[in-house]
Motif scaffolding. Sequence first.
Motif, PDB file in Angstrom:
ATOM      1  N   ARG A  74       0.839  -1.342  -0.042  1.00  0.00           N
ATOM      2  CA  ARG A  74       0.026  -0.051   0.043  1.00  0.00           C
ATOM      3  C   ARG A  74       0.900   1.144  -0.065  1.00  0.00           C
ATOM      4  NH1 ARG A  74      -0.375   2.936   4.283  1.00  0.00           N
ATOM      5  NH2 ARG A  74       0.491   2.245   6.293  1.00  0.00           N
ATOM      6  N   VAL A  75       0.462   2.193  -0.607  1.00  0.00           N
ATOM      7  CA  VAL A  75       1.123   3.596  -0.698  1.00  0.00           C
ATOM      8  C   VAL A  75       0.777   4.247   0.637  1.00  0.00           C
ATOM      9  CG1 VAL A  75       1.332   5.867  -1.813  1.00  0.00           C
ATOM     10  CG2 VAL A  75       1.153   3.736  -3.137  1.00  0.00           C
ATOM     11  N   ALA A  76       1.912   4.573   1.577  1.00  0.00           N
ATOM     12  CA  ALA A  76       1.913   5.503   2.746  1.00  0.00           C
ATOM     13  C   ALA A  76       2.135   7.007   2.460  1.00  0.00           C
ATOM     14  CB  ALA A  76       2.963   4.960   3.690  1.00  0.00           C
ATOM     15  N   GLU A  77       2.557   7.032   1.338  1.00  0.00           N
ATOM     16  CA  GLU A  77       2.873   8.493   0.874  1.00  0.00           C
ATOM     17  C   GLU A  77       3.434   8.715  -0.512  1.00  0.00           C
ATOM     18  OE1 GLU A  77       4.539  12.627   2.853  1.00  0.00           O
ATOM     19  OE2 GLU A  77       5.974  11.186   2.668  1.00  0.00           O
ATOM     20  N   MET A  78       2.950   9.506  -1.396  1.00  0.00           N
ATOM     21  CA  MET A  78       3.306   9.859  -2.652  1.00  0.00           C
ATOM     22  C   MET A  78       3.389  11.290  -2.989  1.00  0.00           C
ATOM     23  SD  MET A  78       1.895   8.185  -6.488  1.00  0.00           S
ATOM     24  CE  MET A  78       0.356   9.261  -6.116  1.00  0.00           C
ATOM     25  N   ILE A  79       4.712  11.957  -3.092  1.00  0.00           N
ATOM     26  CA  ILE A  79       4.851  13.158  -3.178  1.00  0.00           C
ATOM     27  C   ILE A  79       4.888  13.676  -4.631  1.00  0.00           C
ATOM     28  CG2 ILE A  79       6.158  15.462  -2.601  1.00  0.00           C
ATOM     29  CD1 ILE A  79       6.786  13.647  -0.227  1.00  0.00           C
ATOM     30  N   THR A  80       4.183  14.627  -5.330  1.00  0.00           N
ATOM     31  CA  THR A  80       4.429  14.815  -6.620  1.00  0.00           C
ATOM     32  C   THR A  80       4.798  16.359  -7.185  1.00  0.00           C
ATOM     33  OG1 THR A  80       1.992  15.296  -6.946  1.00  0.00           O
ATOM     34  CG2 THR A  80       2.449  12.733  -7.294  1.00  0.00           C
ATOM     35  N   PHE A  81       5.121  16.374  -8.387  1.00  0.00           N
ATOM     36  CA  PHE A  81       5.104  17.927  -8.490  1.00  0.00           C
ATOM     37  C   PHE A  81       4.903  17.973 -10.270  1.00  0.00           C
ATOM     38  CE2 PHE A  81       9.055  15.575  -9.865  1.00  0.00           C
ATOM     39  CZ  PHE A  81       9.730  16.517 -10.782  1.00  0.00           C
ATOM     40  N   ASP A  82       4.576  19.255 -10.494  1.00  0.00           N
ATOM     41  CA  ASP A  82       4.771  19.682 -11.931  1.00  0.00           C
ATOM     42  C   ASP A  82       5.913  19.660 -12.794  1.00  0.00           C
ATOM     43  OD1 ASP A  82       4.124  20.645 -14.450  1.00  0.00           O
ATOM     44  OD2 ASP A  82       3.570  22.163 -13.813  1.00  0.00           O
ATOM     45  N   GLN A 130       6.818  20.243 -15.825  1.00  0.00           N
ATOM     46  CA  GLN A 130       7.012  20.970 -17.243  1.00  0.00           C
ATOM     47  C   GLN A 130       8.233  21.695 -17.273  1.00  0.00           C
ATOM     48  OE1 GLN A 130       3.181  22.715 -18.338  1.00  0.00           O
ATOM     49  NE2 GLN A 130       4.070  24.051 -19.960  1.00  0.00           N
ATOM     50  N   PRO A 131       8.261  22.740 -16.027  1.00  0.00           N
ATOM     51  CA  PRO A 131       9.202  24.104 -16.201  1.00  0.00           C
ATOM     52  C   PRO A 131      10.629  23.070 -16.154  1.00  0.00           C
ATOM     53  CG  PRO A 131       7.677  24.271 -14.400  1.00  0.00           C
ATOM     54  CD  PRO A 131       7.178  22.941 -14.788  1.00  0.00           C
ATOM     55  N   ALA A 132      11.062  22.198 -15.522  1.00  0.00           N
ATOM     56  CA  ALA A 132      12.324  21.455 -15.686  1.00  0.00           C
ATOM     57  C   ALA A 132      12.541  20.939 -16.965  1.00  0.00           C
ATOM     58  CB  ALA A 132      12.282  20.362 -14.376  1.00  0.00           C
ATOM     59  N   LEU A 133      11.493  20.131 -17.449  1.00  0.00           N
ATOM     60  CA  LEU A 133      11.601  19.352 -18.632  1.00  0.00           C
ATOM     61  C   LEU A 133      11.869  20.457 -19.893  1.00  0.00           C
ATOM     62  CD1 LEU A 133       8.913  16.665 -18.255  1.00  0.00           C
ATOM     63  CD2 LEU A 133      11.229  16.302 -18.591  1.00  0.00           C
ATOM     64  N   GLU A 139       5.546  16.419 -25.042  1.00  0.00           N
ATOM     65  CA  GLU A 139       4.816  17.378 -24.166  1.00  0.00           C
ATOM     66  C   GLU A 139       3.769  16.471 -23.141  1.00  0.00           C
ATOM     67  OE1 GLU A 139       5.515  17.634 -27.285  1.00  0.00           O
ATOM     68  OE2 GLU A 139       6.333  19.833 -27.470  1.00  0.00           O
ATOM     69  N   GLU A 140       3.650  15.356 -23.625  1.00  0.00           N
ATOM     70  CA  GLU A 140       3.026  14.517 -22.824  1.00  0.00           C
ATOM     71  C   GLU A 140       3.382  14.066 -21.333  1.00  0.00           C
ATOM     72  OE1 GLU A 140       0.547  11.286 -24.525  1.00  0.00           O
ATOM     73  OE2 GLU A 140       0.965  11.903 -26.607  1.00  0.00           O
ATOM     74  N   LEU A 141       4.664  14.544 -21.270  1.00  0.00           N
ATOM     75  CA  LEU A 141       5.482  13.948 -20.155  1.00  0.00           C
ATOM     76  C   LEU A 141       4.833  15.000 -18.900  1.00  0.00           C
ATOM     77  CD1 LEU A 141       9.115  13.376 -21.428  1.00  0.00           C
ATOM     78  CD2 LEU A 141       7.265  11.668 -21.106  1.00  0.00           C
ATOM     79  N   TRP A 142       4.405  15.785 -19.266  1.00  0.00           N
ATOM     80  CA  TRP A 142       3.904  16.788 -18.175  1.00  0.00           C
ATOM     81  C   TRP A 142       2.416  16.825 -18.102  1.00  0.00           C
ATOM     82  CZ3 TRP A 142       7.387  19.575 -21.609  1.00  0.00           C
ATOM     83  CH2 TRP A 142       6.939  20.243 -22.531  1.00  0.00           C
ATOM     84  N   SER A 143       1.812  15.781 -18.922  1.00  0.00           N
ATOM     85  CA  SER A 143       0.260  15.830 -18.733  1.00  0.00           C
ATOM     86  C   SER A 143      -0.377  15.847 -17.343  1.00  0.00           C
ATOM     87  CB  SER A 143      -0.216  14.569 -19.674  1.00  0.00           C
ATOM     88  OG  SER A 143       0.028  13.361 -18.991  1.00  0.00           O
ATOM     89  N   GLN A 144       0.489  15.277 -16.351  1.00  0.00           N
ATOM     90  CA  GLN A 144      -0.065  15.298 -15.033  1.00  0.00           C
ATOM     91  C   GLN A 144       1.232  15.309 -14.150  1.00  0.00           C
ATOM     92  OE1 GLN A 144      -1.733  11.378 -15.734  1.00  0.00           O
ATOM     93  NE2 GLN A 144      -0.180  10.555 -14.182  1.00  0.00           N
ATOM     94  N   GLU A 145       0.908  15.758 -12.659  1.00  0.00           N
ATOM     95  CA  GLU A 145       2.073  15.542 -11.989  1.00  0.00           C
ATOM     96  C   GLU A 145       2.553  14.303 -11.724  1.00  0.00           C
ATOM     97  OE1 GLU A 145       1.390  17.684  -8.062  1.00  0.00           O
ATOM     98  OE2 GLU A 145       1.234  19.438  -9.047  1.00  0.00           O
TER      99      GLU A 145
END
Length: 267
Positions: free
Chosen positions: A88-96, A98-101, A143-149
């Motif tokens: 089970r996932v206890a924590e998942m931290i995401t980010f956008d 796009q700027p870095a890519l 461009e699809e690499l940043w379609s979601q966080e």
Amino acid sequence: MPVRSDRSLVALDIDGTLLTYDGVLADEVRDAVAGVRAAGHEVVLASGRSLVAMLPVAEALGIESGWMVCSNGAVTVEIDPAEPRGWRVAEMITFDPQPALRLLREELPDARYAVEDLGVGFRMNELFPEGELDGTFAVVDFEELWSQEVTRVIVRSPEATSEMFHELVARLGYDDVTYAVGWTAWMDIAPHGVTKATALEKVRVAVGVDPGRTMALGDGHNDVDMLRWAARGVAMGHADDAVQAAADEVVGSIDEHGAVDALRPLH
């Protein structure tokens, strides 16, 4: 959870620490990890690997329950046979991403880029060499690499050295993501402030281990924060000077099964 004084939290890097760079797990190392677990200590695998790439390692080590820190701290899971997927996932931290890519592609137009899909695999702008990533792969438009966080971005640029990556990071001056240069031609990008150490501290609290009874073992630059976090930070003998400087002690190299020497005192 109440803090227990009779057990330790032992954080273990995988590649170059438990496994050789060819992916071999020596019997001596496997037995050393088993001995630590048999003594009642909390063994936590902590890797830059994705979840799908860590699960087979846990299985090979005989770890059927417990915690894992994946993707350099962006994903923390608890292995539990009672769960439908076994974890089970206890924590998942995401980010956008796009700027870095966008900025990185301007600097490294020929690099390969991938973003992680938790528990599945990766989306990428072109396939990586066989064996470098695990799971299911989907080749998509850049461009699809940043379609979601996402939890993680991987940059693979064979013409770049580790020094070039570090210089690039300094020049771009990002302050909203964290970088880890693992080996020549490879860089991981994680959410800002997220490292193996930040995730391990949350696990330590969850399992009720005293801060003074923490140990970490690793060999790469993405292990530096983890080694400093642990009360006993141990670097592998083949680690470079910066990694060894972050540790309290240094053991033998991966070829010398240095992990065995590090873990034996805990049996």
